[in-house]
Motif scaffolding. Structure first.
Motif, PDB file in Angstrom:
ATOM      1  N   GLY A  38       0.777  -1.231   0.000  1.00  0.00           N
ATOM      2  CA  GLY A  38       0.000   0.000   0.000  1.00  0.00           C
ATOM      3  C   GLY A  38       0.809   1.281   0.000  1.00  0.00           C
ATOM      4  O   GLY A  38       0.261   2.356  -0.217  1.00  0.00           O
ATOM      5  N   ILE A  39       2.103   1.203   0.216  1.00  0.00           N
ATOM      6  CA  ILE A  39       2.913   2.423   0.308  1.00  0.00           C
ATOM      7  C   ILE A  39       2.940   3.169  -1.021  1.00  0.00           C
ATOM      8  O   ILE A  39       2.889   4.402  -1.037  1.00  0.00           O
ATOM      9  CB  ILE A  39       4.338   2.096   0.797  1.00  0.00           C
ATOM     10  CG1 ILE A  39       4.282   1.605   2.240  1.00  0.00           C
ATOM     11  CG2 ILE A  39       5.251   3.310   0.679  1.00  0.00           C
ATOM     12  CD1 ILE A  39       5.583   1.087   2.773  1.00  0.00           C
ATOM     13  N   ALA A  40       2.994   2.446  -2.129  1.00  0.00           N
ATOM     14  CA  ALA A  40       3.083   3.097  -3.439  1.00  0.00           C
ATOM     15  C   ALA A  40       1.862   3.944  -3.755  1.00  0.00           C
ATOM     16  O   ALA A  40       1.940   4.865  -4.565  1.00  0.00           O
ATOM     17  CB  ALA A  40       3.287   2.053  -4.539  1.00  0.00           C
ATOM     18  N   THR A  41       0.752   3.648  -3.109  1.00  0.00           N
ATOM     19  CA  THR A  41      -0.474   4.393  -3.385  1.00  0.00           C
ATOM     20  C   THR A  41      -0.919   5.222  -2.190  1.00  0.00           C
ATOM     21  O   THR A  41      -2.068   5.637  -2.121  1.00  0.00           O
ATOM     22  CB  THR A  41      -1.606   3.427  -3.802  1.00  0.00           C
ATOM     23  OG1 THR A  41      -1.789   2.461  -2.754  1.00  0.00           O
ATOM     24  CG2 THR A  41      -1.282   2.727  -5.114  1.00  0.00           C
ATOM     25  N   ASP A  42      -0.006   5.461  -1.267  1.00  0.00           N
ATOM     26  CA  ASP A  42      -0.336   6.184  -0.045  1.00  0.00           C
ATOM     27  C   ASP A  42       0.585   7.391   0.122  1.00  0.00           C
ATOM     28  O   ASP A  42       1.653   7.286   0.722  1.00  0.00           O
ATOM     29  CB  ASP A  42      -0.197   5.239   1.155  1.00  0.00           C
ATOM     30  CG  ASP A  42      -0.655   5.855   2.469  1.00  0.00           C
ATOM     31  OD1 ASP A  42      -0.881   7.076   2.525  1.00  0.00           O
ATOM     32  OD2 ASP A  42      -0.769   5.095   3.454  1.00  0.00           O
ATOM     33  N   PRO A  43       0.188   8.550  -0.391  1.00  0.00           N
ATOM     34  CA  PRO A  43       1.053   9.730  -0.319  1.00  0.00           C
ATOM     35  C   PRO A  43       1.424  10.125   1.110  1.00  0.00           C
ATOM     36  O   PRO A  43       2.538  10.597   1.346  1.00  0.00           O
ATOM     37  CB  PRO A  43       0.233  10.836  -0.984  1.00  0.00           C
ATOM     38  CG  PRO A  43      -0.821  10.147  -1.767  1.00  0.00           C
ATOM     39  CD  PRO A  43      -1.054   8.816  -1.106  1.00  0.00           C
ATOM     40  N   LEU A  44       0.533   9.931   2.068  1.00  0.00           N
ATOM     41  CA  LEU A  44       0.843  10.281   3.454  1.00  0.00           C
ATOM     42  C   LEU A  44       1.976   9.397   3.986  1.00  0.00           C
ATOM     43  O   LEU A  44       2.921   9.891   4.619  1.00  0.00           O
ATOM     44  CB  LEU A  44      -0.398  10.158   4.342  1.00  0.00           C
ATOM     45  CG  LEU A  44      -0.242  10.682   5.769  1.00  0.00           C
ATOM     46  CD1 LEU A  44      -0.068  12.201   5.761  1.00  0.00           C
ATOM     47  CD2 LEU A  44      -1.447  10.304   6.612  1.00  0.00           C
ATOM     48  N   ALA A  45       1.918   8.112   3.704  1.00  0.00           N
ATOM     49  CA  ALA A  45       2.985   7.203   4.127  1.00  0.00           C
ATOM     50  C   ALA A  45       4.293   7.544   3.422  1.00  0.00           C
ATOM     51  O   ALA A  45       5.361   7.541   4.043  1.00  0.00           O
ATOM     52  CB  ALA A  45       2.596   5.751   3.854  1.00  0.00           C
ATOM     53  N   LEU A 105       1.743  24.230   5.710  1.00  0.00           N
ATOM     54  CA  LEU A 105       2.318  22.928   5.374  1.00  0.00           C
ATOM     55  C   LEU A 105       1.533  21.804   6.045  1.00  0.00           C
ATOM     56  O   LEU A 105       1.183  20.816   5.401  1.00  0.00           O
ATOM     57  CB  LEU A 105       3.792  22.866   5.795  1.00  0.00           C
ATOM     58  CG  LEU A 105       4.485  21.519   5.599  1.00  0.00           C
ATOM     59  CD1 LEU A 105       4.517  21.129   4.129  1.00  0.00           C
ATOM     60  CD2 LEU A 105       5.896  21.563   6.185  1.00  0.00           C
ATOM     61  N   ARG A 106       1.242  21.976   7.326  1.00  0.00           N
ATOM     62  CA  ARG A 106       0.469  20.941   8.036  1.00  0.00           C
ATOM     63  C   ARG A 106      -0.912  20.768   7.417  1.00  0.00           C
ATOM     64  O   ARG A 106      -1.410  19.648   7.305  1.00  0.00           O
ATOM     65  CB  ARG A 106       0.341  21.282   9.518  1.00  0.00           C
ATOM     66  CG  ARG A 106       1.606  21.069  10.308  1.00  0.00           C
ATOM     67  CD  ARG A 106       1.350  21.097  11.813  1.00  0.00           C
ATOM     68  NE  ARG A 106       0.528  22.211  12.246  1.00  0.00           N
ATOM     69  CZ  ARG A 106       0.981  23.437  12.529  1.00  0.00           C
ATOM     70  NH1 ARG A 106       2.261  23.708  12.417  1.00  0.00           N
ATOM     71  NH2 ARG A 106       0.151  24.383  12.936  1.00  0.00           N
ATOM     72  N   ASN A 107      -1.548  21.855   7.020  1.00  0.00           N
ATOM     73  CA  ASN A 107      -2.880  21.758   6.404  1.00  0.00           C
ATOM     74  C   ASN A 107      -2.845  20.983   5.092  1.00  0.00           C
ATOM     75  O   ASN A 107      -3.828  20.332   4.735  1.00  0.00           O
ATOM     76  CB  ASN A 107      -3.478  23.142   6.192  1.00  0.00           C
ATOM     77  CG  ASN A 107      -3.874  23.796   7.495  1.00  0.00           C
ATOM     78  OD1 ASN A 107      -4.126  23.125   8.489  1.00  0.00           O
ATOM     79  ND2 ASN A 107      -3.892  25.116   7.504  1.00  0.00           N
ATOM     80  N   VAL A 108      -1.725  21.059   4.381  1.00  0.00           N
ATOM     81  CA  VAL A 108      -1.583  20.302   3.146  1.00  0.00           C
ATOM     82  C   VAL A 108      -1.238  18.842   3.448  1.00  0.00           C
ATOM     83  O   VAL A 108      -1.728  17.923   2.806  1.00  0.00           O
ATOM     84  CB  VAL A 108      -0.494  20.936   2.238  1.00  0.00           C
ATOM     85  CG1 VAL A 108      -0.176  20.042   1.054  1.00  0.00           C
ATOM     86  CG2 VAL A 108      -0.932  22.310   1.774  1.00  0.00           C
ATOM     87  N   MET A 109      -0.406  18.641   4.471  1.00  0.00           N
ATOM     88  CA  MET A 109       0.047  17.284   4.801  1.00  0.00           C
ATOM     89  C   MET A 109      -1.070  16.411   5.342  1.00  0.00           C
ATOM     90  O   MET A 109      -1.182  15.240   4.980  1.00  0.00           O
ATOM     91  CB  MET A 109       1.175  17.351   5.840  1.00  0.00           C
ATOM     92  CG  MET A 109       2.466  17.877   5.296  1.00  0.00           C
ATOM     93  SD  MET A 109       3.683  18.253   6.575  1.00  0.00           S
ATOM     94  CE  MET A 109       3.736  16.777   7.548  1.00  0.00           C
ATOM     95  N   PHE A 110      -1.872  16.964   6.229  1.00  0.00           N
ATOM     96  CA  PHE A 110      -2.964  16.181   6.806  1.00  0.00           C
ATOM     97  C   PHE A 110      -4.135  17.105   7.067  1.00  0.00           C
ATOM     98  O   PHE A 110      -4.017  18.128   7.716  1.00  0.00           O
ATOM     99  CB  PHE A 110      -2.563  15.450   8.093  1.00  0.00           C
ATOM    100  CG  PHE A 110      -1.448  16.074   8.867  1.00  0.00           C
ATOM    101  CD1 PHE A 110      -1.648  17.195   9.653  1.00  0.00           C
ATOM    102  CD2 PHE A 110      -0.185  15.534   8.816  1.00  0.00           C
ATOM    103  CE1 PHE A 110      -0.616  17.761  10.377  1.00  0.00           C
ATOM    104  CE2 PHE A 110       0.858  16.093   9.543  1.00  0.00           C
ATOM    105  CZ  PHE A 110       0.633  17.217  10.321  1.00  0.00           C
ATOM    106  N   SER A 111      -5.269  16.729   6.507  1.00  0.00           N
ATOM    107  CA  SER A 111      -6.447  17.591   6.594  1.00  0.00           C
ATOM    108  C   SER A 111      -7.391  17.187   7.727  1.00  0.00           C
ATOM    109  O   SER A 111      -8.331  17.913   8.020  1.00  0.00           O
ATOM    110  CB  SER A 111      -7.195  17.603   5.263  1.00  0.00           C
ATOM    111  OG  SER A 111      -7.552  16.288   4.896  1.00  0.00           O
ATOM    112  N   THR A 112      -7.149  16.040   8.337  1.00  0.00           N
ATOM    113  CA  THR A 112      -8.014  15.583   9.430  1.00  0.00           C
ATOM    114  C   THR A 112      -7.153  15.186  10.626  1.00  0.00           C
ATOM    115  O   THR A 112      -5.966  14.855  10.458  1.00  0.00           O
ATOM    116  CB  THR A 112      -8.859  14.360   9.016  1.00  0.00           C
ATOM    117  OG1 THR A 112      -7.991  13.240   8.832  1.00  0.00           O
ATOM    118  CG2 THR A 112      -9.656  14.625   7.744  1.00  0.00           C
TER     119      THR A 112
END
Length: 193
Positions: A38-45, A105-112
């Motif tokens: 799943g890493i290849a399709t998980d931008p957050l990871a 930057l944080r708002n772009v990195m994680f929205s929830t």
């Protein structure tokens, strides 16, 4: 001559259909997803891994954790002698990331809040994994590796089952966080910013 043709691989219509299915974009994407757990399709990871690589030695003193503990350094006391340098690096980087200068930057990195929590857990676990001397962490890593790649049931199951089994190491990861992250205790109040 017909006998010679019998020795050649047969590219029947069924074979061609199988090959066509393997080049279907959705099938290829699914294969990539499963083969990389799943890493290849998980931008957050992906970003968490890159972020962890950048921060894993922040303010490293050049001393091993064992030396820091033996000296009774303030850091070793703060982190109960466990993964001292790694926890310090995470704490410094996380506190820096929480500064108002990095709100966008944080708002772009994680929205929830869930994405933020997940990002933090990925960073903590990735950086803690760089403590190659800690025996308990070594045992956890070996257990995860065994679950992900050496479980006999995985050899007869689909890639999605293998990925699911690898993802079932989450309980080990959370145990690792509780046992090896005093820095997280010190920074939990900052976690809500």
């Amino acid at each position: 001559n017909n006998n010679n043709n019998n020795n050649k691989p047969n590219h029947s219509t069924a074979d061609n259909n199988d090959n066509n299915n393997n080049t279907d974009p959705l099938t290829v994407a699914e294969q990539i997803h499963h083969s990389t757990f799943g890493i290849a399709t998980d931008p957050l990871a992906q970003f968490a891994i890159i972020f962890s690589a950048l921060i894993h030695d922040v303010e490293h003193t050049g001393l091993t954790n064992k030396e820091l503990v033996q000296e009774g350094s303030p850091l070793s006391i703060m982190y109960d002698g466990v993964s001292v340098a790694e926890q310090n690096s995470v704490a410094i980087a996380w506190n820096l990331l929480l500064k108002p200068d990095y709100d966008e930057l944080r708002n772009v990195m994680f929205s929830t809040p869930n994405e933020r929590y997940r990002f933090r857990q990925l960073v903590v676990n990735t950086v803690m994994a760089t403590d190659i001397i800690d025996k308990e962490l070594q045992a956890l890593r070996k257990n995860r590796w065994k679950k992900a790649f050496h479980d006999p049931q995985l050899q007869t199951t689909s890639p999605s089952a293998a990925a699911a089994a690898a993802n079932n190491t989450t309980s080990d990861t959370n145990t690792n966080d509780r046992n090896h992250s005093s820095s997280m205790k010190n920074n939990n109040n900052n976690n809500n910013n």
